[in-house]
Design a protein around this motif. Structure first.
Motif, PDB file in Angstrom:
ATOM      1  N   ARG A  82       0.776  -1.194   0.012  1.00 37.87           N
ATOM      2  CA  ARG A  82      -0.048   0.005   0.107  1.00 37.87           C
ATOM      3  C   ARG A  82       0.827   1.276  -0.033  1.00 37.87           C
ATOM      4  O   ARG A  82       0.648   2.107  -0.644  1.00 37.87           O
ATOM      5  CB  ARG A  82      -0.752   0.054   1.228  1.00 37.87           C
ATOM      6  CG  ARG A  82      -2.296  -1.086   0.991  1.00 37.87           C
ATOM      7  CD  ARG A  82      -2.944  -1.087   2.119  1.00 37.87           C
ATOM      8  NE  ARG A  82      -4.240  -1.910   1.747  1.00 37.87           N
ATOM      9  CZ  ARG A  82      -5.250  -1.425   0.928  1.00 37.87           C
ATOM     10  NH1 ARG A  82      -5.318  -0.196   0.879  1.00 37.87           N
ATOM     11  NH2 ARG A  82      -6.294  -1.985   0.717  1.00 37.87           N
ATOM     12  N   ARG A  87      -7.509  -2.108   3.391  1.00 39.92           N
ATOM     13  CA  ARG A  87      -8.535  -2.873   2.618  1.00 39.92           C
ATOM     14  C   ARG A  87      -9.965  -2.704   3.302  1.00 39.92           C
ATOM     15  O   ARG A  87     -10.165  -2.461   4.492  1.00 39.92           O
ATOM     16  CB  ARG A  87      -8.177  -4.434   2.812  1.00 39.92           C
ATOM     17  CG  ARG A  87      -7.227  -4.958   1.738  1.00 39.92           C
ATOM     18  CD  ARG A  87      -7.115  -6.478   1.684  1.00 39.92           C
ATOM     19  NE  ARG A  87      -8.159  -7.299   1.971  1.00 39.92           N
ATOM     20  CZ  ARG A  87      -8.364  -8.346   1.387  1.00 39.92           C
ATOM     21  NH1 ARG A  87      -7.412  -8.806   0.697  1.00 39.92           N
ATOM     22  NH2 ARG A  87      -9.484  -9.071   1.344  1.00 39.92           N
ATOM     23  N   PHE A  88     -10.765  -2.687   2.472  1.00 45.77           N
ATOM     24  CA  PHE A  88     -12.191  -2.431   2.996  1.00 45.77           C
ATOM     25  C   PHE A  88     -12.997  -3.167   4.022  1.00 45.77           C
ATOM     26  O   PHE A  88     -13.857  -2.943   4.647  1.00 45.77           O
ATOM     27  CB  PHE A  88     -13.195  -2.035   1.870  1.00 45.77           C
ATOM     28  CG  PHE A  88     -12.687  -0.915   0.773  1.00 45.77           C
ATOM     29  CD1 PHE A  88     -12.825   0.330   1.236  1.00 45.77           C
ATOM     30  CD2 PHE A  88     -12.344  -1.154  -0.386  1.00 45.77           C
ATOM     31  CE1 PHE A  88     -12.307   1.155   0.552  1.00 45.77           C
ATOM     32  CE2 PHE A  88     -11.986  -0.395  -1.241  1.00 45.77           C
ATOM     33  CZ  PHE A  88     -12.097   1.039  -0.690  1.00 45.77           C
ATOM     34  N   ASP A  89     -12.216  -4.539   3.869  1.00 43.67           N
ATOM     35  CA  ASP A  89     -12.891  -5.610   4.705  1.00 43.67           C
ATOM     36  C   ASP A  89     -12.017  -5.692   5.816  1.00 43.67           C
ATOM     37  O   ASP A  89     -12.041  -6.681   6.726  1.00 43.67           O
ATOM     38  CB  ASP A  89     -12.921  -7.013   4.107  1.00 43.67           C
ATOM     39  CG  ASP A  89     -11.802  -7.571   3.679  1.00 43.67           C
ATOM     40  OD1 ASP A  89     -10.786  -6.674   3.465  1.00 43.67           O
ATOM     41  OD2 ASP A  89     -11.672  -8.494   2.632  1.00 43.67           O
ATOM     42  N   ALA A  90     -11.057  -4.717   6.260  1.00 46.90           N
ATOM     43  CA  ALA A  90     -10.085  -4.944   7.439  1.00 46.90           C
ATOM     44  C   ALA A  90     -10.534  -4.099   8.542  1.00 46.90           C
ATOM     45  O   ALA A  90      -9.714  -3.967   9.544  1.00 46.90           O
ATOM     46  CB  ALA A  90      -8.429  -4.597   6.872  1.00 46.90           C
ATOM     47  N   LYS A 145     -16.400  -0.041  -1.139  1.00 51.87           N
ATOM     48  CA  LYS A 145     -15.501   0.709  -1.609  1.00 51.87           C
ATOM     49  C   LYS A 145     -16.543   2.371  -1.854  1.00 51.87           C
ATOM     50  O   LYS A 145     -16.280   3.254  -1.967  1.00 51.87           O
ATOM     51  CB  LYS A 145     -15.152   0.336  -3.214  1.00 51.87           C
ATOM     52  CG  LYS A 145     -14.262   1.545  -3.787  1.00 51.87           C
ATOM     53  CD  LYS A 145     -14.124   0.872  -5.391  1.00 51.87           C
ATOM     54  CE  LYS A 145     -13.131  -0.422  -5.216  1.00 51.87           C
ATOM     55  NZ  LYS A 145     -12.596  -0.898  -6.318  1.00 51.87           N
ATOM     56  N   GLY A 198      -8.926   2.805  -0.990  1.00 48.03           N
ATOM     57  CA  GLY A 198      -8.809   2.691   0.459  1.00 48.03           C
ATOM     58  C   GLY A 198      -7.658   3.319   1.166  1.00 48.03           C
ATOM     59  O   GLY A 198      -7.364   3.218   2.119  1.00 48.03           O
ATOM     60  N   SER A 210      -4.788   3.995   5.071  1.00 48.88           N
ATOM     61  CA  SER A 210      -5.112   3.175   4.130  1.00 48.88           C
ATOM     62  C   SER A 210      -5.320   1.777   4.595  1.00 48.88           C
ATOM     63  O   SER A 210      -4.668   1.315   5.629  1.00 48.88           O
ATOM     64  CB  SER A 210      -3.540   2.856   3.245  1.00 48.88           C
ATOM     65  OG  SER A 210      -3.771   1.932   1.963  1.00 48.88           O
ATOM     66  N   ARG A 244      -2.798  -4.871   5.699  1.00 48.60           N
ATOM     67  CA  ARG A 244      -4.126  -4.616   5.215  1.00 48.60           C
ATOM     68  C   ARG A 244      -4.747  -3.296   5.858  1.00 48.60           C
ATOM     69  O   ARG A 244      -5.566  -2.911   5.719  1.00 48.60           O
ATOM     70  CB  ARG A 244      -5.263  -5.621   5.606  1.00 48.60           C
ATOM     71  CG  ARG A 244      -5.020  -7.038   4.605  1.00 48.60           C
ATOM     72  CD  ARG A 244      -5.975  -8.004   5.217  1.00 48.60           C
ATOM     73  NE  ARG A 244      -5.780  -9.310   4.404  1.00 48.60           N
ATOM     74  CZ  ARG A 244      -6.607 -10.608   4.279  1.00 48.60           C
ATOM     75  NH1 ARG A 244      -7.498 -10.400   5.287  1.00 48.60           N
ATOM     76  NH2 ARG A 244      -6.160 -11.266   3.630  1.00 48.60           N
ATOM     77  N   ARG A 245      -3.851  -2.996   7.007  1.00 50.64           N
ATOM     78  CA  ARG A 245      -3.870  -1.664   7.778  1.00 50.64           C
ATOM     79  C   ARG A 245      -2.734  -0.808   7.790  1.00 50.64           C
ATOM     80  O   ARG A 245      -1.815  -1.574   8.127  1.00 50.64           O
ATOM     81  CB  ARG A 245      -4.636  -1.834   8.924  1.00 50.64           C
ATOM     82  CG  ARG A 245      -5.986  -2.269   9.069  1.00 50.64           C
ATOM     83  CD  ARG A 245      -6.279  -2.444  10.681  1.00 50.64           C
ATOM     84  NE  ARG A 245      -7.615  -3.032  10.808  1.00 50.64           N
ATOM     85  CZ  ARG A 245      -8.027  -3.269  12.182  1.00 50.64           C
ATOM     86  NH1 ARG A 245      -7.475  -2.457  13.189  1.00 50.64           N
ATOM     87  NH2 ARG A 245      -9.205  -3.877  12.541  1.00 50.64           N
TER      88      ARG A 245
END
Length: 274
Positions: free
Chosen positions: A31, A180-183, A231, A262, A178, A160-161
């Motif tokens: 990321r 992930r949207f599912d994190a 998203k 993200g 930043s 993921r974060r």
């Protein structure tokens, strides 16, 4: 009678800093790498001899090699040096050296031949206190090229974060969130990734706390957009935030192309505790 010191003699400088846990893994820093390419790729292409330092890369060469590979795609002349304070980790990484990529022993003193255009330091300052973190920001900034950049941050184990600060020789300039949207369930879940200079400031009355609280509120307000995917909910939440916070609206720092990943970047001044 004491013998006069030979001025030609090389003085060995001990690495400055403390050995970290060294945990790392494939794509843990993807990321931030993606952000560096988008935001600072032009800086690296414009530099005459661009040097990038990956400080404290950990027990594996992996993330340094990934950074090198990604930067070479946009700046073919870039040189990347991975620096570690643990001699054993340097020895493990040495076999992976190649033209433009090397590994060496060192710490915050940055033992390189010329001021770097960019320094990446991830998951390095977590073990230090807030005052020490500010101090080492100053130390690293002082070693940059005149137009150089320090990218200092923290990521979760799986990447993921992540949150990172972008600093120039003059001081901090940006902070980027930043994930992930599912994190996460709420944006404030990212608070455990805050830079050491901010993590203990996430309390009522501080700017960073106000921002994360407003981000959570914007996320809640944008819940109906979740029917179209997380998203779309993130995009809607960022637009809500932009009505009360100085969210960059155009590239390279802002705009839908960045938000869809993200990401959200703010000027550091928006959260500066000082």
């Amino acid at each position: 009678m004491a013998r006069a010191r030979d001025p030609r003699r090389t003085v060995r400088v001990s690495p400055v800093g403390t050995i970290t846990r060294g945990t790392t893994g494939h794509n843990r820093l993807r990321r931030s790498d993606r952000w560096v390419v988008a935001v600072h790729g032009g800086l690296l292409r414009a530099a005459e001899r661009p040097l990038v330092v990956d400080l404290g890369y950990g027990a594996s060469h992996t993330t340094t090699l990934e950074l090198f590979t990604r930067l070479r795609r946009v700046a073919p002349g870039v040189e990347v040096v991975g620096i570690e304070i643990d001699p054993a980790r340097v020895a493990v990484a040495k076999p992976y050296e190649r033209e433009g990529l090397s590994f060496r022993l060192g710490g915050f003193e940055l033992p390189v031949s010329r001021p770097p255009t960019l320094v990446r330091a991830f998951n390095v300052l977590r073990q230090y206190g807030e005052a020490e973190a500010w101090h080492y920001w100053d130390v690293l900034r002082s070693g940059l090229a005149p137009d150089g950049v320090l990218v200092e941050g923290t990521s979760s184990e799986n990447g993921r974060r992540a949150i990172w600060a972008g600093l120039s020789p003059e001081g901090p300039r940006t902070i980027t969130f930043s994930a992930r949207f599912d994190a996460f369930e709420r944006p404030s879940d990212l608070a455990d990734r805050l830079p050491k200079t901010l993590i203990h400031r996430n309390v009522p009355g501080e700017r960073i706390h106000a921002f994360l609280s407003d981000f959570d509120h914007a996320w809640a307000m944008s819940a109906p957009y979740g029917a179209h995917g997380l998203k779309q909910r993130w995009l809607a939440a960022v637009r809500v935030l932009s009505t009360s916070w100085p969210v960059p609206m155009v590239p390279p720092l802002g705009g839908p192309a960045r938000w869809r990943l993200g990401e959200l970047t703010l000027p550091w001044s928006a959260v500066d505790p000082r």
